[in-house]
Each structure stands twice: as C-alpha cells, then as structure tokens.
Enzyme design. Structure first.
Site, PDB file in Angstrom:
ATOM      1  N   CYS A   1       0.872  -1.182   0.000  1.00 42.06           N
ATOM      2  CA  CYS A   1       0.000   0.000   0.000  1.00 42.06           C
ATOM      3  C   CYS A   1       0.913   1.236   0.000  1.00 42.06           C
ATOM      4  O   CYS A   1       1.791   1.348  -0.846  1.00 42.06           O
ATOM      5  CB  CYS A   1      -0.939  -0.090   1.205  1.00 42.06           C
ATOM      6  SG  CYS A   1      -2.129   1.222   1.464  1.00 42.06           S
TER       7      CYS A   1
ATOM      8  N   ASP B   1      -7.352  -3.292  -9.169  1.00 47.90           N
ATOM      9  CA  ASP B   1      -7.052  -2.265  -8.168  1.00 47.90           C
ATOM     10  C   ASP B   1      -7.472  -0.904  -8.710  1.00 47.90           C
ATOM     11  O   ASP B   1      -6.826  -0.346  -9.592  1.00 47.90           O
ATOM     12  CB  ASP B   1      -5.553  -2.285  -7.861  1.00 47.90           C
ATOM     13  CG  ASP B   1      -5.171  -1.370  -6.707  1.00 47.90           C
ATOM     14  OD1 ASP B   1      -5.962  -0.468  -6.369  1.00 47.90           O
ATOM     15  OD2 ASP B   1      -4.073  -1.553  -6.156  1.00 47.90           O
TER      16      ASP B   1
ATOM     17  N   HIS C   1      -6.784  -3.924  -4.608  1.00 51.11           N
ATOM     18  CA  HIS C   1      -5.824  -3.302  -3.706  1.00 51.11           C
ATOM     19  C   HIS C   1      -5.811  -4.063  -2.381  1.00 51.11           C
ATOM     20  O   HIS C   1      -6.851  -4.455  -1.865  1.00 51.11           O
ATOM     21  CB  HIS C   1      -6.213  -1.840  -3.463  1.00 51.11           C
ATOM     22  CG  HIS C   1      -5.118  -1.032  -2.852  1.00 51.11           C
ATOM     23  ND1 HIS C   1      -4.002  -0.646  -3.557  1.00 51.11           N
ATOM     24  CD2 HIS C   1      -4.961  -0.554  -1.593  1.00 51.11           C
ATOM     25  CE1 HIS C   1      -3.211   0.049  -2.764  1.00 51.11           C
ATOM     26  NE2 HIS C   1      -3.764   0.122  -1.565  1.00 51.11           N
TER      27      HIS C   1
END
Length: 246
Positions: free
Chosen positions: A127, A184, A216
């Site tokens: 992330c 994502d 994601h």
C-alpha cells in the site's frame, strides 16, 4: 527443525527522533541478511508484524519501522472506512526527505546489530509502504525491493510540489519487483505500464507482476480484498528475489 524467532520492540535513533520498530530474527550463530518491512497506512499492526515474522522465518533479520513516528507515535489500526481515512491523513503529511532519512537510519541501525550481515538490505512494502520502498530503492544499501500496490508512484511524491516518485527511478541501483492487482481501482493499468516503462528505460533490473482479478490490498489476509491465489504467487516471487539478491 525451524529456528525459534527472537522478537523485540526497539528504538531506531535518527537525530532527535526515536523510531519505534518491530524486530524479528531467527536464533542463529551466523549473521544474516536483513529486510525492512514498510507498513500500509494502518501502521505497524498485526498484519505487518506477521509479515515481519514470516520473513524472519526464511532466514533474515526483519524489521518494521513506524513510518508515522513523527505524526502519530504508536499508531496502529484496522481496516474500517474510518481507519482508512485517518491513515490517509497521516500519509498526506509525510515527506520524501524524512521517509528516506528514516529508512537510512533503519539501515544504519541494522548494520549495528551483531545478527546482521552488512552486505546490503532488502525491503518490502505494501500500500503506501509499496510507494515508500520504491522511493527507498534509491538508497545505495538497498539491493532488493518488493513493492506491493504502491499507489501514486506516477502522480505524486510525499512532500514534493513538482516531482513524482517515478522521477527517482534513474537513482535505483538494486533489483526491484513490483506487484499489482489488475482490479485495483487506485492503480490503473496504464500507471503500471508507466512504471514498467520507466524501469526499462533506466535499465533497472526488475520484474512487474500483474494479477488478474486482484484488488488493492490483495496480499493482506485480514482485509476483505485478500486474494489467496495472487498472494501465494507473489510470496513465492518475493522469496526468489531475496534469496537470489541478498
């Protein structure tokens, strides 16, 4: 038989700042290579500590520094919409110069530990941490980087008004693997292509992995977006990267 792990909560000095970090390593008579684990926006939480332990079990000294130390000492949280909002607010306040300084301080700390071989360090981030380790790959001691779904690499750099993190690609000296989910929403496929093109253009040794149907956070088994198949495939590639490079 697998060696037992030694885990510690340690303080990494960086000038007047003391950076809290989670350290994990197998009990070994010989010094081992080291890997820095960089958190998501949720802090050094249970998932990040678990990843740090998983890496240690592979035969590395693994450390997860709190990259929000300046903003929110001791911060760790879960994955609710409110948690995401708070984590993003801290992310927006970080600065590339400080992040790089903290990573360098972490390397210096590792090299001062008797358990660590001072011959180059690996890094892995998820992330926002995936973004941070791409930036950190410019540090000369970083020999191998595993960057997981780092949003904003092509559009933004923490604390910078003009440059993006992608602009730092020519300074990367080690090997970089990038892991992206093709479902994502925060990282369009065109941005993944842009990253790959920059790495090729600047002759950075790299591999880009694209996982169809993965969103994601696909590596985190504590998030709704966890994708077991993609996570397991990516983990195999991470092991290969570190084994061949460190």
């Amino acid at each position: 038989m697998m060696s037992p792990l030694q885990t510690e909560t340690v303080q990494i000095p960086n000038g007047d700042l003391q950076i809290a970090a989670y350290l994990s390593y197998p009990v070994s008579a010989e010094p081992l290579p080291a890997v820095i684990v960089v958190q998501e926006i949720f802090g050094v939480n249970g998932h990040i500590r678990d990843v740090t332990d998983r890496i240690a079990r592979l035969g590395y000294v693994a450390i997860a520094p709190a990259i929000y130390q300046r903003l929110a000492p001791g911060f760790e949280t879960g994955y609710t919409p409110e948690d995401v909002k708070v984590g993003r607010q801290y992310k927006e306040q970080t600065k590339a110069t400080e992040l790089l300084s903290d990573l360098q301080a972490t390397i210096d700390y590792l090299y001062g530990r008797p358990q660590v071989k001072p011959t180059g360090v690996g890094s892995i981030g998820f992330c926002f941490g995936g973004h941070v380790v791409y930036l950190g790959a410019t540090l000369p001691e970083i020999k191998a980087t595993a960057s997981f779904y780092g949003a904003g690499i092509t559009t933004w750099c923490p604390g910078e008004a003009i440059q993006t993190t992608l602009d730092y690609t020519p300074e990367i000296q080690g090997k970089l693997y990038g892991f992206f989910g093709m479902a994502d929403a925060s990282i369009p496929a065109a941005q993944v292509d842009q990253i790959e093109t920059a790495l090729k253009t600047h002759q950075v040794e790299h591999k880009i992995f694209r996982y169809e149907g993965a969103g994601h956070g696909f590596f985190c088994d504590r998030r709704a977006s966890y994708n077991e198949q993609a996570a397991q495939a990516a983990w195999q590639e991470v092991q290969t990267l570190f084994a061949e490079t460190l």
